[in-house]
Structures are given as structure tokens and as C-alpha cells.
Motif scaffolding. Structure first.
Motif, PDB file in Angstrom:
ATOM      1  N   SER A  99      -7.351 -10.324  -6.306  1.00 54.40           N
ATOM      2  CA  SER A  99      -7.038  -8.910  -6.504  1.00 54.40           C
ATOM      3  C   SER A  99      -7.170  -8.534  -7.967  1.00 54.40           C
ATOM      4  CB  SER A  99      -5.615  -8.598  -6.013  1.00 54.40           C
ATOM      5  OG  SER A  99      -4.662  -8.960  -6.977  1.00 54.40           O
ATOM      6  N   VAL A 100      -7.766  -7.377  -8.191  1.00 53.14           N
ATOM      7  CA  VAL A 100      -7.870  -6.849  -9.549  1.00 53.14           C
ATOM      8  C   VAL A 100      -7.290  -5.436  -9.524  1.00 53.14           C
ATOM      9  CG1 VAL A 100      -9.381  -6.257 -11.464  1.00 53.14           C
ATOM     10  CG2 VAL A 100      -9.958  -8.188  -9.997  1.00 53.14           C
ATOM     11  N   HIS A 101      -6.283  -5.239 -10.342  1.00 49.69           N
ATOM     12  CA  HIS A 101      -5.552  -3.975 -10.382  1.00 49.69           C
ATOM     13  C   HIS A 101      -6.312  -2.942 -11.234  1.00 49.69           C
ATOM     14  CE1 HIS A 101      -1.451  -1.927 -11.262  1.00 49.69           C
ATOM     15  NE2 HIS A 101      -2.069  -1.360 -10.271  1.00 49.69           N
ATOM     16  N   HIS A 102      -5.937  -1.668 -11.093  1.00 48.74           N
ATOM     17  CA  HIS A 102      -6.494  -0.589 -11.914  1.00 48.74           C
ATOM     18  C   HIS A 102      -7.996  -0.439 -11.733  1.00 48.74           C
ATOM     19  CE1 HIS A 102      -2.714  -0.155 -13.930  1.00 48.74           C
ATOM     20  NE2 HIS A 102      -2.763  -1.335 -14.490  1.00 48.74           N
ATOM     21  N   THR A 103      -8.485  -0.465 -10.504  1.00 49.84           N
ATOM     22  CA  THR A 103      -9.917  -0.266 -10.290  1.00 49.84           C
ATOM     23  C   THR A 103     -10.136   1.143  -9.753  1.00 49.84           C
ATOM     24  OG1 THR A 103     -10.039  -2.600  -9.712  1.00 49.84           O
ATOM     25  CG2 THR A 103     -11.984  -1.277  -9.257  1.00 49.84           C
ATOM     26  N   LYS A 104     -10.948   1.920 -10.432  1.00 42.67           N
ATOM     27  CA  LYS A 104     -11.230   3.290 -10.009  1.00 42.67           C
ATOM     28  C   LYS A 104     -12.155   3.251  -8.795  1.00 42.67           C
ATOM     29  CE  LYS A 104     -10.896   5.544 -14.517  1.00 42.67           C
ATOM     30  NZ  LYS A 104     -11.306   4.615 -15.593  1.00 42.67           N
ATOM     31  N   PRO A 105     -12.073   4.274  -7.909  1.00 46.76           N
ATOM     32  CA  PRO A 105     -12.912   4.264  -6.701  1.00 46.76           C
ATOM     33  C   PRO A 105     -14.395   4.082  -6.998  1.00 46.76           C
ATOM     34  CG  PRO A 105     -11.305   6.040  -6.586  1.00 46.76           C
ATOM     35  CD  PRO A 105     -11.143   5.408  -7.925  1.00 46.76           C
ATOM     36  N   GLU A 106     -14.897   4.795  -8.019  1.00 45.61           N
ATOM     37  CA  GLU A 106     -16.339   4.681  -8.292  1.00 45.61           C
ATOM     38  C   GLU A 106     -16.709   3.279  -8.780  1.00 45.61           C
ATOM     39  OE1 GLU A 106     -14.274   6.955  -9.421  1.00 45.61           O
ATOM     40  OE2 GLU A 106     -14.372   7.214 -11.594  1.00 45.61           O
TER      41      GLU A 106
END
Ligand SMILES: *[C@@H]1O[C@H](CO)[C@@H](O)[C@H](O)[C@H]1NC(C)=O
Length: 366
Positions: free
Chosen positions: A318-325
Motif C-alpha cells: 500500500s502506498v498512501h497519498h496517491t491522487k486518482p490521476e
């Protein structure tokens, strides 16, 4: 005395090997450390976790009240899990307005139904909203995609713990066939394939029922915040100990089926304080009461951003703070080529974790 001893030792070493060789050795040791950074992290974490056993004096109830379908305003067919028989169900806690994030997840990792030879399923957990237009939009979205579960509580930050309780209740009643439940936030790049690989390599229970598993990025020695103005305020009446029991970060954690049941029993045994404690702290308290220790996995990212690198992201759970784009872009790139080799994964993971660690040291408040 000691310093003098060291000094003499150093001079002898230098005489013997020369400065260049010692430097070489040091650089080599650093490289090896970077290649095995996740093992080092695991070892250091295990030293720092307080690992206290359950201190709860009471007896856990034998059962929890059955979950009623009326507790959910929206949900897929009650038979959704009976039909799909997921081994892993991922429930994404999503804010009602984050439609774009949900769509990015559907188009990437949430759209997978079979990974590593196991069936997987992803659904979204939302609460109620006051705005009628948004309410309608949610029910349209549920009709179109059939993957929303809406509990009967107001969807606010302060109510996130209710969302988790609603999620556990839903999973107990409507998805008891899943061996593992992952709770993931909607800004997380999750990787079911990496998770299942990690579980089968490191945590496989001997034949039969999986054991009680509570896996994620463990936070330890966290002090309760008794400042009433804070977002994470916890009253002294609700929690009087000096530190919280170790708990998994709420951005992404995994529970095995027996853990879901035991956590629910523990949650039923404690009176919910007001205001509610933060969601992940609450789950940690329940685990503590149930006598379940969290397990740290270095492949769950912490606060600081993990810079994108194909082989690193193939390995991370898991990688946090990923924007949808970015999620769409990274996912496409992750699958654009053959799987990374062992050496590539080791190097890439070492570098991206090292950079995140540097970020953590420089910006510890994240
Ligand atoms: C939490 O949800 C309940 C039930 O819908 C609602 O009455 C309450 O106002 C909500 N609390 C907060 C702080 O939003």
C-alpha cells in the motif's frame, strides 16, 4: 579510555587495510543495508513495539448482535459474496464526494477479480449525507456499479470509527466466506497481489483456519492527544493510560476472518466514548482487548510519499497519498512490462524506502 581504545584500533585497522579499503567496506555495508532495508525495518520495529498482552479485565461476550440488512441503505446483493466467493475482500472507506477516487480504484487495483490464483473483491464503504443531490448521486453510482455499501450514520471525519464498525458488521454477516478483509482508504494505491504474496510467503497458517491476523504499518508508543481542540482528541475518561496499545495505521490494514470476529466481540464489550477515538486507535484498542497483537509489514507505506518507481510499486502492498490521476498512470506503468526481477525489486524498494525514510526524518509531522 574507550575512545582511546577505539582510536588505537582505528589506526591499526587503517595501517593494516588502508583507508580506501575501509571506505569500500563501509560503502558495501550501506549497499547491502539498502537492499535489505525492509528486513532491517522489521527488526527495528520488533524491538520498539511494546508487545504488551491484553490488560482487559472483563470477559469478552460470546457473540455480537446479528447484523440486520436494514442497517445499510445501499449495498450490493446480499448474495454478492456467496456468488463471488472472495478469498480477500477489500473494503475501501471512501468519502461520499470522492467519486473520482472510487472510479480510479475501479479502473486499477479494485477492478481485479483474480490475483495470485485467488478470488478478490473490492467494495466501497460510505455513510449518509445531508445533501439530497449527493444522496441521489450515490444511489445512482450504486446502481451503476453495484459496489457501494452505505451505513446508517452521518459520513463525517469524526464518525470514521462508526464506518469501521459498520464495515466489520457487514463483513461478518454478508461476507463470512472471505479469509481476509483489507480496510483501505480511498487515497491509497493498494496492491492485492503483493499482499497475497506476502501472506503466503510469511504468514501462512498451517492447514485449516487462518490464525488471527492484524497486519499493517504498526504505530507504536503513540501518546493520547488530550487537547480538546485537536482533530485526534481523546478524553482522559475514555483513555487514561500513558500510551495507546500498538495499532496498525488506518490507511490500510488487513484482518483475518477470526480476527474480524474477535475484534467485533471486543468492540461490543467497550462503551463507545464521545467524541469517538480515531478509527485506527479504536481498532488497536479492540485488538488489545481481544489479545491480538498487530504485525508490522514494511510493505505498507507510512506518511511520507513514496516516489514512484515501477519495481518498488510492484512490491509495495500500500502506498498512501496517491491522487486518482496518478493511480491510473502508475497502474498502467506497473503492468506495462514483465515483472521485475529479484535484484530489481530489492534495489528499487531499497531506494524508494530510503527516500521515504529521509522524507520522514525531514518532515516528521506527516
Ligand atoms: C455521527 O453519526 C450520527 C448518526 O448518524 C449522527 O447523529 C452524529 O451527528 C454524527 N456525528 C458527527 C460528529 O458527525
Amino acid at each position: 579510555m574507550v575512545i582511546r581504545g577505539l582510536w588505537v584500533c582505528k589506526i591499526r585497522l587503517v595501517k593494516h587495510f588502508g583507508l580506501a579499503q575501509i571506505l569500500c567496506l563501509f560503502v558495501f555495508a550501506c549497499l547491502v543495508a539498502v537492499l535489505f532495508i525492509d528486513y532491517i525495518e522489521l527488526w527495528i520495529t520488533s524491538l520498539r513495539m511494546n508487545g504488551v498482552g491484553a490488560s482487559y479485565g472483563g470477559i469478552l461476550p460470546q457473540s455480537v448482535p446479528p447484523t440486520r440488512p436494514e442497517e445499510y441503505l445501499l449495498m450490493p446483493s446480499q448474495l454478492v459474496c456467496q456468488r463471488a466467493k472472495p478469498y480477500l475482500i477489500t473494503l475501501v472507506t471512501s468519502a461520499p464526494t470522492n467519486k473520482k477516487a472510487r472510479q480510479a480504484i475501479r479502473n486499477t487495483w479494485g477492478g481485479e477479480v483474480q490475483v495470485q490464483g485467488f478470488r478478490v473483491m473490492t467494495l466501497f464503504m460510505v455513510g449518509q449525507v445531508l445533501d439530497p443531490a449527493l444522496t441521489k448521486q450515490l444511489s445512482d453510482e450504486a446502481r451503476e456499479h453495484g459496489d457501494l455499501v452505505q451505513g446508517r450514520f452521518l459520513d463525517t471525519y469524526a464518525n470514521l470509527t462508526l464506518k469501521t464498525l459498520s464495515m466489520l458488521a457487514w463483513a461478518r454477516r454478508f461476507c463470512p466466506e472471505a479469509h481476509f478483509l483489507a480496510k483501505v482508504d480511498d487515497d491509497v494505491m493498494f496492491n492485492p497481489s503483493a499482499l497475497l504474496q506476502y501472506i503466503s510467503r510469511n504468514l501462512k497458517a498451517p492447514e485449516g483456519e487462518p490464525k488471527e491476523l492484524y497486519l499493517g504499518r504498526v504505530h507504536f508508543n503513540v501518546l493520547p492527544d488530550h487537547n480538546p481542540a485537536s482533530k485526534h482528541f481523546v478524553s482522559k475518561d475514555a483513555f487514561s493510560d500513558a500510551v495507546f496499545p500498538d495499532y496498525c495505521s488506518g490507511t490500510a490494514y488487513v484482518l483475518s476472518r477470526p480476527a474480524v470476529l474477535k475484534l467485533s466481540l471486543a468492540a461490543a464489550a467497550i462503551r463507545l466514548p464521545k467524541p469517538l477515538p480515531p478509527e485506527d486507535v479504536f481498532v488497536g484498542l479492540c485488538a488489545h482487548i481481544a489479545g491480538i497483537s498487530p504485525i508490522h509489514c514494511p510493505l505498507f507505506s507510512g506518511g511520507p510519499p513514496v516516489t514512484y518507481a515501477r519495481c518498488c510499486y510492484q512490491a509495495m502492498v500500500s502506498v498512501h497519498h496517491t491522487k486518482p490521476e496518478n493511480m491510473l498512470q502508475y497502474w498502467a506503468d506497473m503492468h506495462s512490462n514483465a515483472l521485475c526481477s529479484w535484484v530489481e525489486v530489492r534495489t528499487s524498494l531499497g531506494i524508494c524506502k530510503f527516500r521515504a525514510l529521509l522524507g520522514h526524518l525531514l518532515l516528521p509531522e506527516l
